[in-house]
Write a protein that holds these residues in place. Structure first.
Motif, PDB file in Angstrom:
ATOM      1  N   GLY A 132       0.807  -1.233   0.000  1.00 30.71           N
ATOM      2  CA  GLY A 132       0.000   0.000   0.000  1.00 30.71           C
ATOM      3  C   GLY A 132       0.829   1.267   0.000  1.00 30.71           C
ATOM      4  O   GLY A 132       0.474   2.219   0.718  1.00 30.71           O
ATOM      5  N   PHE A 133       1.903   1.282  -0.746  1.00 32.67           N
ATOM      6  CA  PHE A 133       2.756   2.489  -0.812  1.00 32.67           C
ATOM      7  C   PHE A 133       3.734   2.355  -1.973  1.00 32.67           C
ATOM      8  O   PHE A 133       3.970   1.247  -2.469  1.00 32.67           O
ATOM      9  N   GLN A 134       4.265   3.486  -2.387  1.00 36.25           N
ATOM     10  CA  GLN A 134       5.396   3.456  -3.329  1.00 36.25           C
ATOM     11  C   GLN A 134       6.569   4.167  -2.667  1.00 36.25           C
ATOM     12  O   GLN A 134       7.448   3.546  -2.103  1.00 36.25           O
ATOM     13  N   CYS A 135       6.553   5.526  -2.655  1.00 41.79           N
ATOM     14  CA  CYS A 135       7.666   6.230  -2.000  1.00 41.79           C
ATOM     15  C   CYS A 135       7.557   6.130  -0.476  1.00 41.79           C
ATOM     16  O   CYS A 135       8.543   6.249   0.227  1.00 41.79           O
ATOM     17  N   GLY A 136       6.356   5.949   0.045  1.00 39.94           N
ATOM     18  CA  GLY A 136       6.156   5.793   1.486  1.00 39.94           C
ATOM     19  C   GLY A 136       5.974   7.097   2.250  1.00 39.94           C
ATOM     20  O   GLY A 136       5.758   7.063   3.461  1.00 39.94           O
ATOM     21  N   TYR A 137       6.028   8.232   1.562  1.00 38.22           N
ATOM     22  CA  TYR A 137       5.979   9.510   2.295  1.00 38.22           C
ATOM     23  C   TYR A 137       4.624   9.724   2.984  1.00 38.22           C
ATOM     24  O   TYR A 137       4.560  10.208   4.101  1.00 38.22           O
ATOM     25  N   CYS A 138       3.568   9.329   2.296  1.00 38.27           N
ATOM     26  CA  CYS A 138       2.239   9.542   2.881  1.00 38.27           C
ATOM     27  C   CYS A 138       1.852   8.437   3.854  1.00 38.27           C
ATOM     28  O   CYS A 138       0.854   8.541   4.558  1.00 38.27           O
ATOM     29  N   THR A 139       2.622   7.340   3.868  1.00 41.32           N
ATOM     30  CA  THR A 139       2.189   6.105   4.533  1.00 41.32           C
ATOM     31  C   THR A 139       1.950   6.236   6.042  1.00 41.32           C
ATOM     32  O   THR A 139       0.928   5.744   6.541  1.00 41.32           O
ATOM     33  N   PRO A 140       2.833   6.877   6.808  1.00 46.79           N
ATOM     34  CA  PRO A 140       2.541   6.994   8.245  1.00 46.79           C
ATOM     35  C   PRO A 140       1.200   7.688   8.504  1.00 46.79           C
ATOM     36  O   PRO A 140       0.418   7.238   9.351  1.00 46.79           O
ATOM     37  N   ILE A 184      -3.854  12.251   1.078  1.00 46.88           N
ATOM     38  CA  ILE A 184      -3.479  12.263  -0.343  1.00 46.88           C
ATOM     39  C   ILE A 184      -2.229  11.405  -0.548  1.00 46.88           C
ATOM     40  O   ILE A 184      -1.305  11.445   0.263  1.00 46.88           O
ATOM     41  N   CYS A 185      -2.220  10.637  -1.637  1.00 45.27           N
ATOM     42  CA  CYS A 185      -1.020   9.870  -2.007  1.00 45.27           C
ATOM     43  C   CYS A 185      -0.573  10.346  -3.380  1.00 45.27           C
ATOM     44  O   CYS A 185      -1.252  10.099  -4.380  1.00 45.27           O
ATOM     45  N   ARG A 186       0.562  11.003  -3.413  1.00 47.74           N
ATOM     46  CA  ARG A 186       1.042  11.540  -4.683  1.00 47.74           C
ATOM     47  C   ARG A 186       1.475  10.426  -5.641  1.00 47.74           C
ATOM     48  O   ARG A 186       1.563  10.620  -6.835  1.00 47.74           O
ATOM     49  N   CYS A 187       1.797   9.253  -5.081  1.00 44.88           N
ATOM     50  CA  CYS A 187       2.187   8.124  -5.936  1.00 44.88           C
ATOM     51  C   CYS A 187       0.966   7.401  -6.496  1.00 44.88           C
ATOM     52  O   CYS A 187       1.121   6.507  -7.325  1.00 44.88           O
ATOM     53  N   GLY A 188      -0.206   7.714  -5.999  1.00 46.16           N
ATOM     54  CA  GLY A 188      -1.421   7.078  -6.521  1.00 46.16           C
ATOM     55  C   GLY A 188      -1.562   5.622  -6.120  1.00 46.16           C
ATOM     56  O   GLY A 188      -2.074   4.809  -6.891  1.00 46.16           O
TER      57      GLY A 188
HETATM   58 FE1  FES Z   1       4.263   8.047  -2.250  1.00 43.83          FE
HETATM   59 FE2  FES Z   1       1.865   7.870  -1.108  1.00 43.83          FE
HETATM   60  S1  FES Z   1       3.315   6.288  -1.410  1.00 43.83           S
HETATM   61  S2  FES Z   1       2.937   9.660  -1.644  1.00 43.83           S
END
Ligand code: FES
Ligand code: FES
Length: 205
Positions: A132-140, A184-188
């Motif tokens: 459930g993530f790509q870059c992980g920035y929004c994940t926490p 919001i998840c910028r990675c979609g």
């Molecule tokens: Fe990259 Fe959500 S995983 S912003």
């Protein structure tokens, strides 16, 4: 002495420059201009923390810059992305919109306090399982929000997608997506995030 037009202009400019320099603030120059500080006691992830804070410090900056809990992310810093979501007394808030000194005595849970690498919270484990993530920035923020969403549904807090807002809400894909719409998840990675939360909620995604 001859008074020339040029001399008058130079003299006038010098007077203006002197008048523009601000006088020292009454009562002691730079020290008097220091921003007001206040003590604040927080319970963060089960630990009592005492800080002396500039009263303008947000809870987000207190967590990241003063307590070095950098799991909570700063995205927009304007309450629009949800990256800074933490739990205060079990309820989710955008920590960038709240001053630390407003939380005297509050119990705060950040992503660091939800689980440990050896013992993940079920929502953390589901995010890993469903990618459930790509870059992980929004994940926490997504995970803290998702934990709070399930609690909101269990407590009967209604949402905009209920046909009857007086009836107890039931978890569903539409319900979960509506309640997570502030994150919001910028990675979609939305479909995998929805799969993860649906699994923990026990509903089809
Ligand atoms: Fe990259 Fe959500 S995983 S912003
Ligand atoms: Fe707080 Fe975006 S950083 S909502």
């Amino acid at each position: 002495m001859t008074v020339t037009r040029r001399g008058v202009l130079i003299g006038g400019a010098a007077t203006t420059a002197v008048a523009a320099i601000p006088a020292d603030p009454p009562g002691g120059g730079a020290a008097a201009a220091r921003p007001p500080q206040m003590p604040v006691r927080l319970e963060v992830n089960g630990e009592r923390r005492e800080l002396m804070m500039d009263t303008r410090t947000t809870l987000l900056d207190a967590l990241r810059e003063h307590l070095h809990l950098t799991g909570t992310k700063k995205g927009c810093d304007h309450g629009q992305c949800g990256a800074c979501t933490v739990l205060v007394e079990g309820r989710r808030i955008n920590s960038c919109l709240s001053l630390a000194v407003q939380h005297e005595g509050d119990r705060i849970t950040t992503i660091e306090g939800l689980g440990t690498p050896e013992r993940l919270h079920p929502m953390q484990a589901a995010f890993v399982k469903h990618d459930g993530f790509q870059c992980g920035y929004c994940t926490p923020g997504q995970i803290c929000s998702a934990v709070a969403v399930l609690d909101e549904i269990a407590r009967g807090v209604p949402s905009h997608v209920q046909a009857d807002v007086v009836a107890p809400p039931r978890p569903s894909n539409a319900e979960l997506r509506e309640r997570m719409s502030g994150n919001i998840c910028r990675c979609g990675a939305y479909s995998n995030i929805a799969d993860a939360i649906s699994e923990v909620a026990g509903v089809p995604s």
